[in-house]
Write a protein that holds these residues in place. Sequence first.
Motif, PDB file in Angstrom:
ATOM      1  N   UNK A 169       0.809  -1.218   0.000  1.00 35.92           N
ATOM      2  CA  UNK A 169       0.000   0.000   0.000  1.00 35.92           C
ATOM      3  C   UNK A 169       0.841   1.267   0.000  1.00 35.92           C
ATOM      4  N   UNK A 170       2.146   1.109   0.264  1.00 42.47           N
ATOM      5  CA  UNK A 170       2.989   2.287   0.467  1.00 42.47           C
ATOM      6  C   UNK A 170       2.980   3.279  -0.693  1.00 42.47           C
ATOM      7  N   UNK A 171       3.153   2.834  -1.961  1.00 41.12           N
ATOM      8  CA  UNK A 171       3.163   3.809  -3.063  1.00 41.12           C
ATOM      9  C   UNK A 171       1.875   4.620  -3.134  1.00 41.12           C
ATOM     10  N   UNK A 172       0.747   3.944  -2.935  1.00 39.61           N
ATOM     11  CA  UNK A 172      -0.553   4.605  -2.981  1.00 39.61           C
ATOM     12  C   UNK A 172      -0.649   5.656  -1.883  1.00 39.61           C
ATOM     13  N   UNK A 173      -0.217   5.291  -0.672  1.00 41.52           N
ATOM     14  CA  UNK A 173      -0.319   6.215   0.455  1.00 41.52           C
ATOM     15  C   UNK A 173       0.607   7.412   0.298  1.00 41.52           C
ATOM     16  N   UNK A 174       1.788   7.146  -0.279  1.00 41.34           N
ATOM     17  CA  UNK A 174       2.711   8.263  -0.507  1.00 41.34           C
ATOM     18  C   UNK A 174       2.080   9.262  -1.468  1.00 41.34           C
ATOM     19  N   UNK A 175       1.439   8.740  -2.540  1.00 43.22           N
ATOM     20  CA  UNK A 175       0.760   9.635  -3.486  1.00 43.22           C
ATOM     21  C   UNK A 175      -0.331  10.447  -2.797  1.00 43.22           C
ATOM     22  N   UNK A 176      -1.113   9.769  -1.949  1.00 45.59           N
ATOM     23  CA  UNK A 176      -2.197  10.469  -1.243  1.00 45.59           C
ATOM     24  C   UNK A 176      -1.618  11.551  -0.336  1.00 45.59           C
TER      25      UNK A 176
END
Lengths: 116, 249
Positions: free
Chosen positions: B153-160
């Motif tokens: 989930x890390x890439x998604x959360x970084x984008x958010x």
Amino acid sequence: MKQPPDHGRLDQLDARLKTLQTEDEKLDAQANGAALGRGLSVAVELVAAVVVGAFIGWFLDQWLGTKPWLVILFCLLGGVAGFLNIYRSAMRIADEADRTAAREQAGAAGNDETKR
Amino acid sequence: MASPVEQFAIKTIVPLEVAGHNVSFTNSSLVMVLVVGVMSLFLIGGMRQAAIVPGRWQAAVESVYAFIADLCEQNIGHGDGRKYFPFILALFLFILGCNLAGMIPFSFTVTSHIAVTFAFAAFVFLLCIVMGIARNGLHFFTKFAPPGVPFVLLPLLVLIEIVAFLARPITLSVRLFANMTAGHILLKVFAGFVVSLGAAGGALALISPLPLVAIVAFTALELLIAGLQAFIFAVLTSIYLGDCLHIEH
């Protein structure tokens, strides 16, 4: 007793009492104002995040040539980011309410002592 | 009838051009200069005597000072509040002054222009990034990676997180701009109702005082909003600064 009152010292005492009272009131007013303001700004928070997301997506689409997909993705991400910002400010308001409540309790205990 | 947005028109007072750019002295600049003058007078005049038992003026200055000092200490915190106190105080007093100056009839509301509010917000945003990196180095960027998140989930959360961070200057500027603009348009529209109802004659003329009563109430509300929005701008600036200076993980 017919002693003339010592005005200088009385005034000083008055001023000190007043600062102590207003400090309490000010903290309350500050917490209320902050909560009211942030409550009102929830809508702005959500819309702005979606707009920023859409803008980033549109820009990346132009750059990478992936026409509609990144706009869609980043609009969704923007919505989530908006909720994240709202959630955080809500947590902060709750934190502040806790802190002022704790301070009020401490203050009430202190006031009881001085009254005696 | 006059358009309700006519009040926001920029009028040139002294035309001026530097290297092909229009830098004329306008009604907006005039109000800004006056606000800086009045606020400086308020601070300097109040502290002229610096008595131990303050008079009214000095007490007013001291209460504003203590209010912002508290705010800095609470929201920036960790001993950094003092360093940013002059900036936050100046920002607060200037925005408050501009908001209140807009409430004076025939005056001009500087903060009803997004160019002005966004200039403030963009400066605050850049200041946060620069001071955050100066303090934390590259560790600053771990701000965008929340701890304890599954690797997938890390890439998604970084984008958010990045989108949430970039939204800050927008919310900061739009909130102030929208509040001031909407309030002043509302006042103008209701003032227009008084005139057009009165001119309509008959039964309509009888109810024309009603919008006038509403304007009185709205004016009080606008004064509250003028103070509140300046306060919110100062609070959020200090929260954002504190947030960038102290990375929690």
